[in-house]
Design a protein around this motif. Structure first.
Motif, mmCIF file in Angstrom:
data_model
loop_
_atom_site.group_PDB
_atom_site.id
_atom_site.type_symbol
_atom_site.label_atom_id
_atom_site.label_comp_id
_atom_site.label_asym_id
_atom_site.label_seq_id
_atom_site.Cartn_x
_atom_site.Cartn_y
_atom_site.Cartn_z
ATOM 1 N N SER A 82 0.863 -1.192 0.000
ATOM 2 C CA SER A 82 0.000 0.000 0.000
ATOM 3 C C SER A 82 0.896 1.237 0.000
ATOM 4 O O SER A 82 2.108 1.129 0.256
ATOM 5 C CB SER A 82 -0.922 0.031 1.230
ATOM 6 N N GLY A 83 0.300 2.387 -0.257
ATOM 7 C CA GLY A 83 1.056 3.638 -0.160
ATOM 8 C C GLY A 83 1.537 3.844 1.271
ATOM 9 O O GLY A 83 2.674 4.271 1.508
ATOM 10 N N ILE A 87 5.433 4.372 2.675
ATOM 11 C CA ILE A 87 5.874 5.491 3.530
ATOM 12 C C ILE A 87 6.406 4.931 4.857
ATOM 13 O O ILE A 87 7.417 5.406 5.384
ATOM 14 C CB ILE A 87 4.715 6.495 3.746
ATOM 15 N N TYR A 107 -2.088 13.824 3.206
ATOM 16 C CA TYR A 107 -3.094 12.775 3.335
ATOM 17 C C TYR A 107 -3.260 12.446 4.826
ATOM 18 O O TYR A 107 -2.269 12.301 5.549
ATOM 19 C CB TYR A 107 -2.659 11.542 2.538
ATOM 20 N N THR A 110 -1.130 9.727 6.309
ATOM 21 C CA THR A 110 0.287 10.056 6.509
ATOM 22 C C THR A 110 0.443 10.793 7.831
ATOM 23 O O THR A 110 1.375 10.535 8.603
ATOM 24 C CB THR A 110 0.811 10.919 5.343
ATOM 25 N N ASN A 154 -2.756 17.143 -0.423
ATOM 26 C CA ASN A 154 -4.046 16.475 -0.286
ATOM 27 C C ASN A 154 -4.694 16.956 1.004
ATOM 28 O O ASN A 154 -4.164 16.680 2.079
ATOM 29 C CB ASN A 154 -3.793 14.956 -0.231
ATOM 30 N N ASP A 179 5.979 12.859 -1.818
ATOM 31 C CA ASP A 179 4.855 12.013 -2.184
ATOM 32 C C ASP A 179 4.303 12.549 -3.501
ATOM 33 O O ASP A 179 3.710 13.624 -3.554
ATOM 34 C CB ASP A 179 3.798 12.055 -1.066
ATOM 35 N N THR A 181 2.055 11.186 -5.481
ATOM 36 C CA THR A 181 0.813 10.489 -5.827
ATOM 37 C C THR A 181 -0.118 11.343 -6.687
ATOM 38 O O THR A 181 -0.679 10.883 -7.671
ATOM 39 C CB THR A 181 0.071 10.062 -4.535
ATOM 40 N N SER A 201 1.286 6.337 -3.637
ATOM 41 C CA SER A 201 0.192 5.407 -3.473
ATOM 42 C C SER A 201 -0.142 4.976 -4.898
ATOM 43 O O SER A 201 -0.717 5.756 -5.668
ATOM 44 C CB SER A 201 -1.009 6.081 -2.813
ATOM 45 N N LYS A 204 -3.708 4.878 -6.726
ATOM 46 C CA LYS A 204 -4.326 6.017 -7.402
ATOM 47 C C LYS A 204 -4.011 5.993 -8.902
ATOM 48 O O LYS A 204 -4.278 5.017 -9.553
ATOM 49 C CB LYS A 204 -3.867 7.302 -6.716
ATOM 50 N N ILE A 213 -4.604 -1.993 -4.205
ATOM 51 C CA ILE A 213 -3.992 -1.170 -3.157
ATOM 52 C C ILE A 213 -2.497 -1.439 -3.256
ATOM 53 O O ILE A 213 -2.065 -2.597 -3.158
ATOM 54 C CB ILE A 213 -4.505 -1.571 -1.743
ATOM 55 N N THR A 347 -11.367 11.295 4.276
ATOM 56 C CA THR A 347 -9.901 11.077 4.187
ATOM 57 C C THR A 347 -9.093 11.746 5.292
ATOM 58 O O THR A 347 -7.988 11.329 5.598
ATOM 59 C CB THR A 347 -9.353 11.589 2.841
#
Ligand code: P1T
Length: 392
Positions: A82-83, A87, A107, A110, A154, A179, A181, A201, A204, A213, A347
């Motif tokens: 996964s993202g 990370i 995000y 994160t 984000n 990041d 993404t 990620s 996306k 994912i 989110t």
């Protein structure tokens, strides 16, 4: 029969289709086989064909990693489950007492990872608005090990000057992670701008079809790559062979998809700005956006994401989100289908209210991932939903 692999002579669109991929030497299959085996035969003690155990290395995952490295212009890529796992692997290179400077609009996952998982392990994070470089200078300390950038951010879609932050951070001895993404390497190459490591990620745009994912790290820093490869194997959050194949397939159309995402988003953002039901539109490409010039300098187009504040607060947002038909109310982004979500409760629900409101994540904010449907259909859907806010 030689095939282009990661040769820097080839254009991005060509690399997206060919990098790391040659016809299968055994069968001639033009698409990479999905190798599901969890373990690989040794020919004799101490002799194998480059693969031993599926967590350590897998042919399908290795092919994806080679393609990702070529697209980001790095020497090594690592694919994760996964993202957040990607990370996490980067953060696992840190030690208790290390300091991280991170941008304040990231995000929510994160934020949660740094605050709730690595915080208790002794990693201290300072959250700063990196659109003002003085804030970065002021936050850097002798023990700062990592500077973490998300751009576009984000969900506010702010732009952070990667080259400038990298220069300031390197002078202070810190590593710089970006990041990528939201932009993808089709629009922005952080390593070229001075970053040390790029995270994705892949859930996306890279996969692009909302059916995987996944995450990735890409770098040209050999000691860092070696440490990350060790962590990938030791901690074990690897991407599966089947998901690796799906992302490889998605990458082939990334340049084309991004073109359409960007064109439709630019057009819808300009149109939304003129609607009476909309208080404010956040899109880096809008002429009214003060960061447009910076975005144009470090990105080749402005992306497929739009955020907007709907007039009338939560009741209007509820009416709006309840009235869309084509847009799906769901977290995530970057798929062929258009999605819409409410950052404050979805989110970014894990970010304390005061902190999220300080960066602009108010109750009236919605975030739109503009898909590949016909733009006129998307606009018609939004018109009806905006008109419904009057009744709220
Ligand atoms: O969901 P996952 O693959 O673990 O990726 C986490 C992640 C990392 N970085 C950015 C910039 C992200 O946007 C995400 C995931 N984001 C969402 C699910 C979202 O709707 O914003």
């Amino acid at each position: 029969m030689a095939k282009p692999t990661s040769d820097r002579r080839w254009a991005f669109d060509t690399l997206a289709i060919h990098a790391g991929q040659a016809p299968d030497p055994q069968s001639g299959a033009v698409m990479p086989p999905i190798v599901l085996a969890s373990t690989f035969a040794h020919e004799r003690l101490g002799a194998h064909r480059g693969f031993e155990y599926g967590r350590t290395g897998n042919p399908t995952r290795n092919t994806l990693e080679a393609c990702l490295a070529a697209l980001e212009g790095g020497s090594e890529a690592l694919a994760f489950g996964s993202g957040c796992a990607a990370i996490t692997a980067l953060l696992q290179t840190l030690r208790p007492g290390d300091h991280v400077v991170a941008c304040d609009d990231v995000y929510g996952g994160t934020f949660r990872l740094l605050d709730k998982v690595f915080g208790p392990l002794g990693v201290v994070t300072s959250w700063v608005d990196m659109t003002d470089l003085d804030n970065v200078r002021a936050a850097l300390r002798d023990d700062t090990a990592l500077v973490w950038i998300e751009t576009p951010t984000n969900p506010m879609l702010r732009i952070i000057d990667i080259a400038a932050v990298a220069k300031i951070s390197h002078a202070a001895g810190a590593l710089v992670g970006v990041d990528n993404t939201f932009a993808t390497p089709a629009l922005q190459r952080p390593l070229k701008l001075g970053a040390d490591v790029v995270a994705h990620s892949m859930t996306k745009y890279l996969n692009g079809h909302s059916d995987v994912i996944g995450g990735a790290l890409i770098t040209s820093d050999e000691p860092l790559a070696e440490r990350l490869r060790f962590i990938q194997n030791a901690a074990g959050a690897v991407l599966s062979p089947f998901d690796s194949f799906l992302v490889l397939r998605g990458l082939k159309t990334l340049p084309l998809r991004m073109e359409r995402h960007c064109a439709s988003a630019a057009s819808l953002a300009a149109w939304l700005e003129g609607r009476p039901e909309v208080e404010r539109v956040f899109y880096p490409g809008l002429p009214s956006n003060p960061q447009r010039a910076l975005a144009a300098r470090q990105m080749s187009a402005f992306g497929g994401m739009i955020s907007a504040v709907i007039r009338g607060g939560l009741p209007a947002v509820e009416a709006f989100l309840g009235s869309v038909e084509l847009f799906t109310l769901a977290e995530s982004l970057g798929g062929v289908e258009s999605l819409i979500e409410h950052p404050a409760t979805m989110t970014h629900g894990s970010v304390p209210r005061a902190q999220r409101e300080a960066v602009g994540v108010v109750d009236g904010l919605v975030r739109i991932s503009v898909g590949l449907e016909r733009e006129a259909d998307l606009r018609a859907d939004l018109v009806r939903a905006l008109e419904a806010t009057a009744l709220a």
